[in-house]
Write a protein that holds these residues in place. Sequence first.
Motif, PDB file in Angstrom:
ATOM      1  N   ARG A  77       0.814  -1.224   0.000  1.00 40.82           N
ATOM      2  CA  ARG A  77       0.000   0.000   0.000  1.00 40.82           C
ATOM      3  C   ARG A  77       0.844   1.269   0.000  1.00 40.82           C
ATOM      4  O   ARG A  77       0.445   2.274  -0.557  1.00 40.82           O
ATOM      5  N   SER A  78       1.988   1.223   0.672  1.00 39.32           N
ATOM      6  CA  SER A  78       2.807   2.428   0.776  1.00 39.32           C
ATOM      7  C   SER A  78       4.290   2.067   0.692  1.00 39.32           C
ATOM      8  O   SER A  78       4.678   0.932   0.983  1.00 39.32           O
ATOM      9  N   PRO A  79       5.127   3.043   0.341  1.00 38.98           N
ATOM     10  CA  PRO A  79       6.571   2.789   0.302  1.00 38.98           C
ATOM     11  C   PRO A  79       7.156   2.456   1.675  1.00 38.98           C
ATOM     12  O   PRO A  79       8.141   1.731   1.773  1.00 38.98           O
ATOM     13  N   GLU A  80       6.552   2.992   2.742  1.00 37.76           N
ATOM     14  CA  GLU A  80       7.036   2.710   4.097  1.00 37.76           C
ATOM     15  C   GLU A  80       6.871   1.231   4.444  1.00 37.76           C
ATOM     16  O   GLU A  80       7.764   0.614   5.024  1.00 37.76           O
ATOM     17  N   ILE A  81       5.715   0.667   4.085  1.00 33.90           N
ATOM     18  CA  ILE A  81       5.479  -0.754   4.353  1.00 33.90           C
ATOM     19  C   ILE A  81       6.448  -1.600   3.532  1.00 33.90           C
ATOM     20  O   ILE A  81       7.038  -2.559   4.029  1.00 33.90           O
ATOM     21  N   GLU A  82       6.650  -1.212   2.290  1.00 35.48           N
ATOM     22  CA  GLU A  82       7.562  -1.946   1.418  1.00 35.48           C
ATOM     23  C   GLU A  82       8.991  -1.911   1.966  1.00 35.48           C
ATOM     24  O   GLU A  82       9.683  -2.928   1.996  1.00 35.48           O
ATOM     25  N   ALA A  83       9.432  -0.747   2.450  1.00 34.73           N
ATOM     26  CA  ALA A  83      10.783  -0.626   3.001  1.00 34.73           C
ATOM     27  C   ALA A  83      10.948  -1.482   4.257  1.00 34.73           C
ATOM     28  O   ALA A  83      11.965  -2.163   4.431  1.00 34.73           O
ATOM     29  N   GLY A  84       9.934  -1.486   5.110  1.00 36.54           N
ATOM     30  CA  GLY A  84       9.989  -2.289   6.332  1.00 36.54           C
ATOM     31  C   GLY A  84      10.061  -3.774   6.040  1.00 36.54           C
ATOM     32  O   GLY A  84      10.860  -4.505   6.636  1.00 36.54           O
ATOM     33  N   GLU A  85       9.233  -4.241   5.122  1.00 37.36           N
ATOM     34  CA  GLU A  85       9.236  -5.656   4.769  1.00 37.36           C
ATOM     35  C   GLU A  85      10.539  -6.054   4.070  1.00 37.36           C
ATOM     36  O   GLU A  85      11.053  -7.150   4.276  1.00 37.36           O
ATOM     37  N   SER A  86      11.085  -5.165   3.244  1.00 37.08           N
ATOM     38  CA  SER A  86      12.358  -5.448   2.567  1.00 37.08           C
ATOM     39  C   SER A  86      13.500  -5.550   3.569  1.00 37.08           C
ATOM     40  O   SER A  86      14.406  -6.375   3.403  1.00 37.08           O
ATOM     41  N   MET A  87      13.475  -4.700   4.607  1.00 36.04           N
ATOM     42  CA  MET A  87      14.511  -4.772   5.645  1.00 36.04           C
ATOM     43  C   MET A  87      14.420  -6.089   6.405  1.00 36.04           C
ATOM     44  O   MET A  87      15.443  -6.705   6.718  1.00 36.04           O
ATOM     45  N   LEU A  88      13.200  -6.552   6.701  1.00 34.50           N
ATOM     46  CA  LEU A  88      13.044  -7.842   7.373  1.00 34.50           C
ATOM     47  C   LEU A  88      13.602  -8.969   6.511  1.00 34.50           C
ATOM     48  O   LEU A  88      14.321  -9.838   6.998  1.00 34.50           O
ATOM     49  N   ALA A  89      13.272  -8.936   5.226  1.00 32.14           N
ATOM     50  CA  ALA A  89      13.738  -9.984   4.317  1.00 32.14           C
ATOM     51  C   ALA A  89      15.252  -9.944   4.159  1.00 32.14           C
ATOM     52  O   ALA A  89      15.896 -10.993   4.066  1.00 32.14           O
ATOM     53  N   ALA A  90      15.837  -8.757   4.127  1.00 31.95           N
ATOM     54  CA  ALA A  90      17.288  -8.631   3.982  1.00 31.95           C
ATOM     55  C   ALA A  90      18.025  -9.210   5.197  1.00 31.95           C
ATOM     56  O   ALA A  90      19.136  -9.718   5.072  1.00 31.95           O
ATOM     57  N   ASN A  91      17.379  -9.156   6.368  1.00 29.95           N
ATOM     58  CA  ASN A  91      17.982  -9.706   7.580  1.00 29.95           C
ATOM     59  C   ASN A  91      17.665 -11.196   7.762  1.00 29.95           C
ATOM     60  O   ASN A  91      17.988 -11.766   8.800  1.00 29.95           O
ATOM     61  N   GLY A  92      16.989 -11.776   6.786  1.00 27.84           N
ATOM     62  CA  GLY A  92      16.691 -13.202   6.853  1.00 27.84           C
ATOM     63  C   GLY A  92      15.456 -13.542   7.653  1.00 27.84           C
ATOM     64  O   GLY A  92      15.208 -14.697   7.951  1.00 27.84           O
ATOM     65  N   ILE A  93      14.668 -12.549   7.999  1.00 32.54           N
ATOM     66  CA  ILE A  93      13.449 -12.777   8.765  1.00 32.54           C
ATOM     67  C   ILE A  93      12.297 -12.906   7.775  1.00 32.54           C
ATOM     68  O   ILE A  93      12.023 -11.995   6.995  1.00 32.54           O
ATOM     69  N   SER A  94      11.634 -14.045   7.803  1.00 34.57           N
ATOM     70  CA  SER A  94      10.509 -14.223   6.881  1.00 34.57           C
ATOM     71  C   SER A  94       9.286 -13.516   7.456  1.00 34.57           C
ATOM     72  O   SER A  94       9.102 -13.431   8.667  1.00 34.57           O
ATOM     73  N   PHE A  95       8.475 -13.012   6.582  1.00 40.93           N
ATOM     74  CA  PHE A  95       7.280 -12.303   7.012  1.00 40.93           C
ATOM     75  C   PHE A  95       6.066 -12.939   6.364  1.00 40.93           C
ATOM     76  O   PHE A  95       6.161 -13.628   5.356  1.00 40.93           O
ATOM     77  N   PHE A  96       4.924 -12.725   6.974  1.00 37.92           N
ATOM     78  CA  PHE A  96       3.674 -13.211   6.406  1.00 37.92           C
ATOM     79  C   PHE A  96       2.954 -12.049   5.747  1.00 37.92           C
ATOM     80  O   PHE A  96       2.808 -10.997   6.356  1.00 37.92           O
ATOM     81  N   PRO A  97       2.527 -12.188   4.510  1.00 38.88           N
ATOM     82  CA  PRO A  97       1.866 -11.078   3.819  1.00 38.88           C
ATOM     83  C   PRO A  97       0.443 -10.853   4.332  1.00 38.88           C
ATOM     84  O   PRO A  97      -0.465 -11.628   4.041  1.00 38.88           O
ATOM     85  N   TYR A  98       0.255  -9.800   5.107  1.00 35.96           N
ATOM     86  CA  TYR A  98      -1.061  -9.467   5.636  1.00 35.96           C
ATOM     87  C   TYR A  98      -1.859  -8.689   4.594  1.00 35.96           C
ATOM     88  O   TYR A  98      -1.328  -7.763   3.978  1.00 35.96           O
ATOM     89  N   PRO A  99      -3.129  -9.029   4.388  1.00 35.63           N
ATOM     90  CA  PRO A  99      -3.946  -8.332   3.373  1.00 35.63           C
ATOM     91  C   PRO A  99      -4.065  -6.833   3.608  1.00 35.63           C
ATOM     92  O   PRO A  99      -4.176  -6.069   2.655  1.00 35.63           O
ATOM     93  N   SER A 100      -4.000  -6.394   4.857  1.00 36.71           N
ATOM     94  CA  SER A 100      -4.131  -4.966   5.140  1.00 36.71           C
ATOM     95  C   SER A 100      -2.933  -4.160   4.633  1.00 36.71           C
ATOM     96  O   SER A 100      -3.019  -2.945   4.496  1.00 36.71           O
ATOM     97  N   ARG A 101      -1.823  -4.817   4.334  1.00 30.39           N
ATOM     98  CA  ARG A 101      -0.627  -4.127   3.845  1.00 30.39           C
ATOM     99  C   ARG A 101      -0.567  -4.042   2.326  1.00 30.39           C
ATOM    100  O   ARG A 101       0.320  -3.419   1.777  1.00 30.39           O
ATOM    101  N   TYR A 102      -1.503  -4.686   1.638  1.00 27.41           N
ATOM    102  CA  TYR A 102      -1.474  -4.759   0.184  1.00 27.41           C
ATOM    103  C   TYR A 102      -2.674  -4.070  -0.448  1.00 27.41           C
ATOM    104  O   TYR A 102      -3.729  -3.969   0.163  1.00 27.41           O
TER     105      TYR A 102
END
Length: 182
Positions: A77-102
């Motif tokens: 939905r926003s660049p802030e959410i995308e940046a946060g999720e990308s940082m988690l992925a870069a650190n090897g932390i898997s995330f679950f895609p929540y519908p409210s973020r898309y």
Amino acid sequence: MYEEKVRKFKCYYCPDCKLYAGSETKIVHGRRMKPNTKYCTGGKKIIIFRSDDPKVNVPKWCPKRRVPPTLRIYHFRSPEIEAGESMLAANGISFFPYPSRYAVRYEGESPYTAMEFAKQIKNHSLAELLSMQLLPYEILEIDDGIRPYCFLVERLGHVRCIRFKSDIARKSKYEESGGKAI
């Protein structure tokens, strides 16, 4: 993370598939029903299953089926959410895609059903199958009207099937039910 498998939907999971189990012939919903008659209430009229229809799988005449299937692509939905999720992925932390973020980025006709797409993606790259470029962590949804399947695009074009309850699918079911709660 849980990876879902693409399977054929079974008619007995559908709330509109019913069985008249009475012991004598009776008129139900304006149609004459014999004992053990399977029927569908999903369309405008009641449809009685014929003897040559599939016993378990969804028949070709199902009123819920969309031909061709709908293809939706979800992006953050926003660049802030995308940046946060990308940082988690870069650190090897898997995330679950929540519908409210898309949010929906693209909606159109799909060249494949979910089953065909799952088979093709094993042998071909994502760029070969679709005419558009998908970014990492976008969600690709193929909705045939019966059961939508979602695929998460990971790094290097790897795709896996996931559970993702989109607001679009719930809204369309709400509209099909005539505004009744589902």
